[in-house]
Design an enzyme around this catalytic site. Structure first.
Site, PDB file in Angstrom:
ATOM      1  N   HIS A 186       0.951  -1.466  -0.008  1.00  0.00           N
ATOM      2  CA  HIS A 186      -0.042  -0.054   0.089  1.00  0.00           C
ATOM      3  C   HIS A 186       0.904   1.222   0.198  1.00  0.00           C
ATOM      4  O   HIS A 186       0.279   2.397  -0.433  1.00  0.00           O
ATOM      5  CB  HIS A 186      -0.684   0.042   1.189  1.00  0.00           C
ATOM      6  CG  HIS A 186      -1.951  -0.995   1.177  1.00  0.00           C
ATOM      7  ND1 HIS A 186      -1.706  -2.180   1.554  1.00  0.00           N
ATOM      8  CD2 HIS A 186      -3.424  -0.846   0.886  1.00  0.00           C
ATOM      9  CE1 HIS A 186      -2.895  -2.917   1.547  1.00  0.00           C
ATOM     10  NE2 HIS A 186      -3.750  -2.248   1.045  1.00  0.00           N
ATOM     11  N   ASP A 259      -4.321  -6.594  -7.357  1.00  0.00           N
ATOM     12  CA  ASP A 259      -4.498  -5.850  -6.240  1.00  0.00           C
ATOM     13  C   ASP A 259      -4.928  -4.410  -6.724  1.00  0.00           C
ATOM     14  O   ASP A 259      -4.696  -4.078  -7.726  1.00  0.00           O
ATOM     15  CB  ASP A 259      -3.202  -5.986  -5.349  1.00  0.00           C
ATOM     16  CG  ASP A 259      -3.839  -5.768  -4.040  1.00  0.00           C
ATOM     17  OD1 ASP A 259      -4.923  -5.223  -3.582  1.00  0.00           O
ATOM     18  OD2 ASP A 259      -3.011  -6.063  -2.888  1.00  0.00           O
TER      19      ASP A 259
END
Length: 496
Positions: A186, A259
């Protein structure tokens, strides 16, 4: 290109994108995109107010496009979107791995999937197939069933079977494995420096087991696996080709989903739009855009437009072959068709024979607390996958027990008089270990609670309860083992 051909190309581009969005109602731009062929939507915590609202929201998505996918991260433990406000009622994968009964894992997954289906979700972005080989991994941890590849493989297979029995599509993640990293994708791009033999022996078995169990969706990892490629796996034709060719994940409705491309491993590398194009060219079928509310706020409608236009432009420029885009769109459409035809098994009238979260507890000494007890809750850094949330223990507010969120400086003042527990939620860090050590120096009789994985590097303790995972189910089990009960109103009496 004729207008008809241009419209067909845009429809194909929309058919391979899965965006998140802001708000609890379906925005007009999303209604229009669904009408034009958008693959579906991904629900995050900000989209959920209550069960009735999210059920109506899912119905609105399908009113705009009947075959649209509605996806959500529902892993149990700390990672949930549908139960983000209260915490997941299902234990984390690590807790199920600690029990190591695949039948229990299958049943928990079936019940989790049933709850998701009842609220209109048909694509559950779980289970996690990563092997938790790195204790300092900031993003996997309790989301994994464990550190042993064989254990993870059997529980991944059981979870896939359970979700399918609930009538929802399972999506295993994060191929080719995120468990060995010390970096959160992230925030930046992780690099895994292991040889191919180690990767094959450690990371690959759970994904192979998932494919053998009939999984129809695999999510990529934004990690560089040096042994295979210098590019992130999401953008690597070699890595995704191995999934297709060696593991046999190549059915007409077997979809590789990325993702989220808004994660900084991609968005601050090649960029969201370029990442989407490169992922499709490498063999991905469905591009998850991510969450426009957290951690980096952005314009949700503009992000979808940016990505779709980039895909269209890449086809027109010859950078993304039209047959590859058409293949991806066809796989996503076939997956949506499969999802619409899944028939759930009937749930038994009775509950699980035993509470899995309670079965998973590890106990040392005598952890029971008296009615005059204090609980000092030390919350570590927030996992980006779990999102920003308050401490579950402080939300539950055990009756007749003073609950405080603390730092090291406050531990000395608060650790006086009466029974005492010091609790760490989630992954332990040097900071949380310092607080626990400060408490135990003053109060060696204190009960140490880990609402998450055990901390084998922490200070010596006499009394402890370890849940192996977070979330509502595990918090309630921990409080019960301490001899406490949770209040029903979820009102916190936190000191900060």
């Amino acid at each position: 290109m004729s207008r008809s051909a241009s419209e067909d190309l845009r429809r194909l581009a929309l058919g391979v994108v899965l965006p998140g969005f802001l708000g609890t109602d379906l925005p007009q731009w999303l209604v229009e995109a669904l009408g034009e062929g958008l693959a579906g939507v991904c629900l995050f915590g900000q989209n959920v107010r209550d069960d009735a609202q999210v059920t109506a929201l899912s119905a609105a998505v399908r009113a705009a496009r009947p075959r649209a996918l509605v996806a959500s991260d529902e892993e149990g433990g700390t990672v949930t979107r549908l139960d983000a406000a209260s915490g997941s009622p299902w234990p984390a994968p690590a807790a199920l791995g600690a029990i190591d009964d695949p039948a229990t894992t299958r049943e928990v997954a079936r019940r989790l999937g049933t709850a998701a289906r009842e609220r209109g979700v048909d694509l559950v972005l779980a289970p996690v197939a990563d092997v938790a080989s790195e204790p300092d991994n900031p993003v996997i941890g309790e989301r994994s069933f464990g550190a042993d590849p064989a254990l993870v493989a059997r529980h991944v297979a059981a979870a896939v079977e359970g979700l399918h029995a609930a009538g929802v599509v399972a999506c295993v993640k994060h191929f080719p494995g995120h468990g060995a990293t010390r970096t959160d994708s992230h925030l930046e791009l992780p690099v895994v420096e292991v040889d191919e033999a180690t990767w094959r022996a450690r990371e690959l078995p759970p994904f192979r087991a998932a494919v053998e169990a009939g999984v129809r969706c695999v999510m990529t990892a934004h990690v560089v696996l040096r042994a295979l490629d210098d590019r992130p796996a999401t953008l690597s034709a070699r890595v995704l080709g191995l999934l297709r060719d060696e593991l046999g994940f190549d059915g007409r409705d077997q979809v590789v989903v990325t993702d989220a491309v808004d994660m900084r491993a991609i968005s601050e590398g090649v960029g969201r739009a370029a990442g989407a194009v490169l992922a499709l060219a490498a063999g991905a079928d469905l591009v998850c855009l991510g969450n426009p509310a957290y951690p980096d706020h952005y314009d949700d409608g503009a992000a979808l437009h940016e990505v779709v236009e980039a895909v269209v432009a890449a086809v027109e420029a010859g950078e993304l072959p039209l047959p590859r885009l058409a293949q991806a769109a066809a796989r996503v459409a076939a997956l949506a068709d499969t999802a619409s035809r899944l028939v759930p098994e009937a749930l038994p009238a009775d509950d699980l024979a035993h509470d899995p979260a309670a079965l998973a507890l590890s106990v040392e000494g005598d952890p029971r607390l008296g009615r005059d007890a204090q609980m000092l809750v030390v919350q570590p850094e927030t996992s980006m996958a779990a999102g920003a949330r308050a401490s579950t223990l402080t939300l539950l507010e055990p009756s007749a027990v003073q609950v405080h969120d603390v730092r090291e400086a406050e531990a000395h003042a608060l650790a006086a008089g009466g029974d005492l527990a010091v609790a760490v939620e989630g992954r332990s860090t040097p900071g949380t270990r310092a607080v626990v050590a400060a408490v135990l120096r003053n109060r060696p009789d204190a009960v140490v609670v880990h609402l998450g994985p055990d901390d084998h590097r922490g200070p010596a303790r006499r009394h402890a309860v370890v849940s192996h995972g977070g979330g509502l189910a595990s918090a309630r089990a921990v409080l019960h083992r301490l001899g406490l009960e949770a209040s029903d109103d979820h009102t916190a009496r936190s000191t900060r």
